[in-house]
Write a protein that holds these residues in place. Structure first.
Motif, short mmCIF file in Angstrom:
data_model
loop_
_atom_site.label_atom_id
_atom_site.label_comp_id
_atom_site.label_asym_id
_atom_site.label_seq_id
_atom_site.Cartn_x
_atom_site.Cartn_y
_atom_site.Cartn_z
N THR B 52 0.87 -1.18 0.00
CA THR B 52 0.00 0.00 0.00
C THR B 52 0.89 1.22 0.00
O THR B 52 1.82 1.29 0.80
CB THR B 52 -0.86 0.08 1.26
OG1 THR B 52 -1.28 -1.23 1.62
CG2 THR B 52 -2.03 0.99 1.06
N ASN B 54 2.43 4.66 0.86
CA ASN B 54 2.46 5.39 2.12
C ASN B 54 1.87 6.79 1.93
O ASN B 54 2.42 7.61 1.21
CB ASN B 54 3.91 5.48 2.57
CG ASN B 54 4.07 6.28 3.83
OD1 ASN B 54 3.36 7.24 4.04
ND2 ASN B 54 5.00 5.87 4.66
N PRO B 55 0.73 7.04 2.59
CA PRO B 55 0.06 8.33 2.39
C PRO B 55 0.92 9.52 2.82
O PRO B 55 0.82 10.59 2.24
CB PRO B 55 -1.18 8.23 3.28
CG PRO B 55 -1.35 6.81 3.60
CD PRO B 55 0.01 6.19 3.53
N GLN B 56 1.75 9.31 3.82
CA GLN B 56 2.58 10.42 4.28
C GLN B 56 3.55 10.85 3.20
O GLN B 56 3.75 12.04 2.95
CB GLN B 56 3.36 10.03 5.55
CG GLN B 56 2.52 10.01 6.80
CD GLN B 56 1.70 8.75 6.88
OE1 GLN B 56 2.22 7.67 6.69
NE2 GLN B 56 0.42 8.88 7.15
N ASN B 65 -2.60 16.50 1.49
CA ASN B 65 -2.84 15.35 2.34
C ASN B 65 -4.04 14.55 1.87
O ASN B 65 -4.92 15.08 1.21
CB ASN B 65 -3.10 15.83 3.76
CG ASN B 65 -2.30 15.04 4.74
OD1 ASN B 65 -2.13 13.85 4.56
ND2 ASN B 65 -1.82 15.69 5.76
N PHE B 66 -4.10 13.32 2.25
CA PHE B 66 -5.29 12.54 1.93
C PHE B 66 -6.25 12.53 3.10
O PHE B 66 -6.60 11.49 3.64
CB PHE B 66 -4.90 11.13 1.49
CG PHE B 66 -4.24 11.16 0.17
CD1 PHE B 66 -5.01 11.13 -0.98
CD2 PHE B 66 -2.87 11.32 0.06
CE1 PHE B 66 -4.42 11.21 -2.22
CE2 PHE B 66 -2.28 11.40 -1.19
CZ PHE B 66 -3.05 11.35 -2.33
N LEU B 67 -6.59 13.75 3.44
CA LEU B 67 -7.43 13.96 4.61
C LEU B 67 -8.60 14.84 4.21
O LEU B 67 -8.43 15.86 3.56
CB LEU B 67 -6.61 14.67 5.68
CG LEU B 67 -6.08 13.94 6.90
CD1 LEU B 67 -5.91 12.47 6.67
CD2 LEU B 67 -4.80 14.58 7.39
N ARG B 92 -14.55 4.75 3.00
CA ARG B 92 -14.19 3.39 3.41
C ARG B 92 -13.42 2.72 2.27
O ARG B 92 -13.73 2.87 1.12
CB ARG B 92 -15.47 2.61 3.71
CG ARG B 92 -15.30 1.40 4.59
CD ARG B 92 -16.64 0.75 4.87
NE ARG B 92 -17.63 1.68 5.40
CZ ARG B 92 -17.65 2.09 6.67
NH1 ARG B 92 -16.79 1.64 7.53
NH2 ARG B 92 -18.59 2.94 7.07
N GLU B 95 -7.69 5.46 0.86
CA GLU B 95 -6.63 5.87 1.78
C GLU B 95 -7.00 7.13 2.53
O GLU B 95 -6.23 7.63 3.34
CB GLU B 95 -5.34 6.08 1.00
CG GLU B 95 -5.44 7.25 0.04
CD GLU B 95 -4.35 7.24 -1.01
OE1 GLU B 95 -3.21 6.94 -0.65
OE2 GLU B 95 -4.67 7.50 -2.18
N PHE B 96 -8.18 7.65 2.26
CA PHE B 96 -8.57 8.88 2.92
C PHE B 96 -8.96 8.65 4.37
O PHE B 96 -9.40 7.56 4.74
CB PHE B 96 -9.77 9.52 2.20
CG PHE B 96 -9.40 10.23 0.94
CD1 PHE B 96 -9.00 11.55 0.97
CD2 PHE B 96 -9.43 9.56 -0.27
CE1 PHE B 96 -8.65 12.20 -0.19
CE2 PHE B 96 -9.08 10.21 -1.44
CZ PHE B 96 -8.69 11.53 -1.40
N ALA B 97 -8.80 9.69 5.16
CA ALA B 97 -9.30 9.66 6.52
C ALA B 97 -10.06 10.95 6.77
O ALA B 97 -9.92 11.92 6.02
CB ALA B 97 -8.16 9.50 7.51
N LEU B 98 -10.84 10.94 7.81
CA LEU B 98 -11.67 12.10 8.12
C LEU B 98 -11.16 12.79 9.36
O LEU B 98 -11.06 12.17 10.42
CB LEU B 98 -13.12 11.65 8.35
CG LEU B 98 -14.06 12.71 8.87
CD1 LEU B 98 -14.22 13.85 7.88
CD2 LEU B 98 -15.43 12.10 9.19
#
Lengths: 341, 341
Positions: B52, B54-56, B65-67, B92, B95-98
């Motif tokens: 996967t 790395n989102p960072q 960012n993937f935020l 869901r 790779e995104f987060a909330l």
DNA sequence: ACGAAAAAGGAAACCGGTGTCAAAACGATT
DNA sequence: AATCGTTTTGACACCGGTTTCCTTTTTCGT
């Protein structure tokens, strides 16, 4: 040079201050092996430029994000939101941000999902709300992944530094004392779902107090719910049927207590005239229902703040588990038992 | 080589697949200028390794960012939480987060705070909940910062792609139609705070319907609240005093409607016997209060999902503004007007 | 004043991706 | 077979920090 829009980087600071980027990095990270003069010089430049370290870059280098995660599967919206506010209190003016992740504790994939989540997002730490805070496998997972964690709970579940809790048991005992003092003798309990530590704690508080007062707790005076409104209706129906003759009732949370109101209303039982009801959580519904409900309030926002501080600054809030006091909020759902026995 | 614990990187994939990391990057990003054979080869290795990105690292390279951020200053916990669930539905398995960020719209520093937040966190996009979704300066700020945004609203506030809305006005009209059909003629309104688009929409729906039925709306039949319980109590007290003779009442949200219940109870006015009440939001309290409240339900979770999709995948959910239908949920707080006029 | 140890600071590699641009491979034409 | 124009692919720098390791400076005992 032209820095309209894009924020200054560590290189800018280093160049202008006339030091290497490593030195700037040392200033940022409060390294102790710096001459005071150097530190001041660099800090001045930082202030002038309004420099903020880029969290993404730090995240990459440190293999750890400046993100706190909130994992919850919580039936109560107000609780979760208050908790979020508390975490925000802790991270305001820091580079941390709060990411939320509702989970489904009944899903067989929950742990796998969370593992994925942690692996991808590389969170700095996670906050575990009840009931999943009681899942030991989950705590172990966090440890495995090198992710900090704090469990919110109502009893000792883990070693010291990972815990923020409330004194549910004691406060429930005092609730019963209060009811007994008013003259109640036959007191019912709507307990929470098995598997919830909080439910067990509150039940034990109830039983301990009843025993202390020499009062019996017949089978028929106890019913179980799942912390949701409907289950409260159902449980109360059981408790109120036939010959139980309960004059007061403690529900393990406000939603179920509200359900008890509902059941009482359907049966034509007056609250608090014929039945006193006490809830737990001090959620908005307790204040909004009629008559306003006597309930137990626990300082969730402060607890959340403390939990977040434990993660981001273990020094400040210490290694010891923190226990926060809950307290009874008296409103109008409790009165003396009806005179005619 | 020894990869216990630490996840594989793009370099591992490249080495094993015998290609350069750039090629792997191309596969990840679905670049169209790849030979099918190469793509397959790389994808096989990716699958084998369970790689996967790395989102960072991506965040650093892409300066983004993937935020997804949720900005809100919302009085209603359930609304916010439902919204969070909806966003989660959308992200869901991505790779995104909330990340959530409650703000204080009364603070003079709000915009500055948000600017800081966006600058530091470099969010992919933000979701704006009412009432701050109506702040045009805020939308402009997002544009300036190169941050995607979607506004939740109940009327057109912005150009196409930035909007998800509901048809509040229409549904309120149908609420009034319903009450009139039952025989009500003197209908009161508890409106929301000025400055809220939703409040204005609902008021206009009310007025339009009343006018259409040829019914008057005297001064004394309208009161303003701030969407909170207490203000509902107060407003209802005003509406119910003296000679207004209101037989039904529409409140712009459930909390205020619950406040109206409270006021009615205090005055000994039976609901729905002497007074019918309709709320808006279908929040839990509507179902839990007694009698269960007739209210308007709007698909917040779906709206949230759509809003999030607009941000992360503008192709899928399209450039057009999405409007979601609200609908009346009939329960027991509405009946015919009392026979004695 | 001198040498050694400790303190302070810097150069370069690295974290894990993406962008640029040039090189290589390929296919079609002549 | 050589040429040319496209595709495909790769080398290398870069994003903005941290870490490792080494050099320079300071401090201090004798």
């Amino acid at each position: 040079m032209a820095m309209s829009g894009s924020s200054p980087t560590i290189n800018d600071v280093a160049r202008i201050a006339g030091v290497s980027k490593k030195t700037v990095s040392r200033v940022i990270n409060r390294s102790p092996l710096l001459k005071e003069a150097t530190r001041e010089k660099v800090e001045k430049v930082i202030a002038e430029l309004g420099y903020t370290p880029n969290p993404q870059a730090r995240a990459l280098a440190l293999r750890r994000n400046f993100l706190l995660g909130l994992l919850h599967d919580n039936p109560n919206a107000q609780t979760v939101l208050n908790f979020q506010e508390g975490v925000l209190d802790a991270i305001r003016d820091t580079e941390f941000a709060l990411v939320v992740r509702p989970v489904d504790r009944r899903s067989p994939d929950m742990l796998e999902d969370i593992r994925n989540f942690l692996e991808v997002q590389r969170l700095y730490g996670v906050l575990l709300l009840p009931p999943i805070s009681e899942n030991d496998e989950l705590a172990e997972l966090c440890r495995d992944m090198g992710c900090g964690y704090v469990r919110m709970g109502s009893a000792a579940l883990d070693t010291s530094e990972h815990l923020v809790q409330s004194n549910d048991r004691e406060v429930v005992e005092s609730v019963i004392d209060y009811l007994v003092e008013l003259g109640h003798r036959r007191i019912g309990l709507i307990e929470g779902p098995s598997g919830f530590r909080s439910a067990a704690e509150r039940r034990e508080g109830f039983r301990a107090a009843m025993k202390r007062h020499g009062l019996e707790v017949p089978e028929t005076a106890v019913a179980q719910g799942n912390y949701r409104f409907d289950s409260g209706v159902e449980a109360a129906n059981k408790l109120l049927q036939g010959d139980t003759q309960i004059t007061a009732l403690f529900a393990s949370n406000d939603e179920m207590a509200a359900g008890a109101y509902h059941a009482a209303r359907e049966k034509g039982i007056a609250v608090p005239g014929q039945l006193s009801i006490v809830g737990f959580d001090n959620s908005p519904i307790a204040a909004h229902i009629w008559p306003p409900m006597t309930t137990v309030s626990w300082p969730i926002r402060e607890m959340a703040k403390s939990a977040a501080l434990k993660l981001i600054d273990p020094g400040s809030d210490g290694a010891k588990p923190s226990t926060f006091p809950a307290r009874l909020v008296t409103r109008d759902s409790v009165g003396p038992p009806p005179p005619t026995t």
